[in-house]
Design a protein around this motif. Sequence first.
Motif, PDB file in Angstrom:
ATOM      1  N   MET A  22       0.827  -1.193   0.000  1.00  0.00           N
ATOM      2  CA  MET A  22       0.000   0.000   0.000  1.00  0.00           C
ATOM      3  C   MET A  22       0.862   1.243   0.000  1.00  0.00           C
ATOM      4  O   MET A  22       1.974   1.240   0.551  1.00  0.00           O
ATOM      5  N   ASN A  23       0.324   2.242  -0.587  1.00  0.00           N
ATOM      6  CA  ASN A  23       1.007   3.529  -0.618  1.00  0.00           C
ATOM      7  C   ASN A  23       1.118   4.082   0.808  1.00  0.00           C
ATOM      8  O   ASN A  23       0.161   4.006   1.580  1.00  0.00           O
ATOM      9  N   PRO A  24       2.237   4.628   1.224  1.00  0.00           N
ATOM     10  CA  PRO A  24       2.394   5.187   2.589  1.00  0.00           C
ATOM     11  C   PRO A  24       1.330   6.215   2.935  1.00  0.00           C
ATOM     12  O   PRO A  24       0.851   6.269   4.069  1.00  0.00           O
ATOM     13  N   ILE A  28      -1.353   6.130   6.143  1.00  0.00           N
ATOM     14  CA  ILE A  28      -1.543   7.234   7.096  1.00  0.00           C
ATOM     15  C   ILE A  28      -3.010   7.616   7.183  1.00  0.00           C
ATOM     16  O   ILE A  28      -3.572   7.818   8.275  1.00  0.00           O
ATOM     17  N   ILE A  29      -3.673   7.688   6.037  1.00  0.00           N
ATOM     18  CA  ILE A  29      -5.102   8.055   6.026  1.00  0.00           C
ATOM     19  C   ILE A  29      -5.929   7.011   6.765  1.00  0.00           C
ATOM     20  O   ILE A  29      -6.807   7.332   7.574  1.00  0.00           O
ATOM     21  N   TYR A  30      -5.629   5.724   6.497  1.00  0.00           N
ATOM     22  CA  TYR A  30      -6.359   4.662   7.197  1.00  0.00           C
ATOM     23  C   TYR A  30      -6.135   4.722   8.707  1.00  0.00           C
ATOM     24  O   TYR A  30      -7.050   4.505   9.513  1.00  0.00           O
ATOM     25  N   LEU A  34      -8.924   5.331  11.584  1.00  0.00           N
ATOM     26  CA  LEU A  34      -9.126   4.371  12.669  1.00  0.00           C
ATOM     27  C   LEU A  34      -9.036   5.045  14.033  1.00  0.00           C
ATOM     28  O   LEU A  34      -9.846   4.785  14.935  1.00  0.00           O
ATOM     29  N   VAL A  35      -8.050   5.950  14.185  1.00  0.00           N
ATOM     30  CA  VAL A  35      -7.880   6.662  15.454  1.00  0.00           C
ATOM     31  C   VAL A  35      -9.103   7.516  15.756  1.00  0.00           C
ATOM     32  O   VAL A  35      -9.613   7.548  16.886  1.00  0.00           O
ATOM     33  N   ILE A  36      -9.589   8.242  14.727  1.00  0.00           N
ATOM     34  CA  ILE A  36     -10.774   9.082  14.924  1.00  0.00           C
ATOM     35  C   ILE A  36     -11.982   8.238  15.288  1.00  0.00           C
ATOM     36  O   ILE A  36     -12.779   8.592  16.167  1.00  0.00           O
ATOM     37  N   PHE A  37     -12.125   7.098  14.663  1.00  0.00           N
ATOM     38  CA  PHE A  37     -13.253   6.214  14.950  1.00  0.00           C
ATOM     39  C   PHE A  37     -13.195   5.684  16.380  1.00  0.00           C
ATOM     40  O   PHE A  37     -14.198   5.663  17.110  1.00  0.00           O
ATOM     41  N   VAL A  38     -11.990   5.259  16.801  1.00  0.00           N
ATOM     42  CA  VAL A  38     -11.821   4.752  18.174  1.00  0.00           C
ATOM     43  C   VAL A  38     -12.095   5.868  19.182  1.00  0.00           C
ATOM     44  O   VAL A  38     -12.745   5.657  20.218  1.00  0.00           O
TER      45      VAL A  38
END
Length: 230
Positions: A22-24, A28-30, A34-38
């Motif tokens: 995957m592209n770096p 970072i976006i993923y 994930l952090v925002i969702f948690v």
Amino acid sequence: MGRIKPQALLQQSKRKKGTYHMNPMTIIIYTLTLVIFVFFLFATFKYWSNRTRFQPKNHISIFEDENPSVESKKSDLPGYAVLMTSKGSIIIELYKESAPEIVDEFIDLCQKGHFKRMLFHQVIKHYVIQAGHNKGPESYEDWNLRGKKYTSMQHEAFMLGTSKGEHFNKRFDLFITTAPIPDLNEKLIVFGRVVKGEDVVQEIEEVDTNEHYQPKISIGIIDVALRQMM
């Protein structure tokens, strides 16, 4: 079969590798997503958890009776009073439960110095000693006659009270019984009892008095100290 050109093989190889790497920037976006969702889940959980926890407290404060605060107030009141007299100290246990309003008034008067230098102006042997404002001979006659009239004994000696009549007239005299008084509740508002210093009470009781049961020598209360515990 025709031969596959090297360029076509290279393109196929790149497409296969792209499925595994995957592209770096994408990583970072993923990760941020994930952090925002948690964080959102955690904030939501904390909000509902706090709301559930505080609802019962609000319910209690509105609908429950206020007895706990009353009990707290009672427990904060001094439980004992030390009458420092010219004959010695008399320790009184205050009846905070059975006579809370009188105890409150007594404590307030103590703090205002109401009982300082108050004289024991009536002494009826084997009956009662009284400290307060001198009213004259009519009071001792009433006490003495009522004491001789009844023979049943319903109350113990060494009880502390104030006269109902005097209390209603905004005066607060102190009475300490030296013998059981059968009609005590008709005469006094009892709000304490002597727990130490009975000998001092008896010494005051034994002083010489005139025909009006007034001590021939001055005996009085020097001061009153309040105590939470003894």
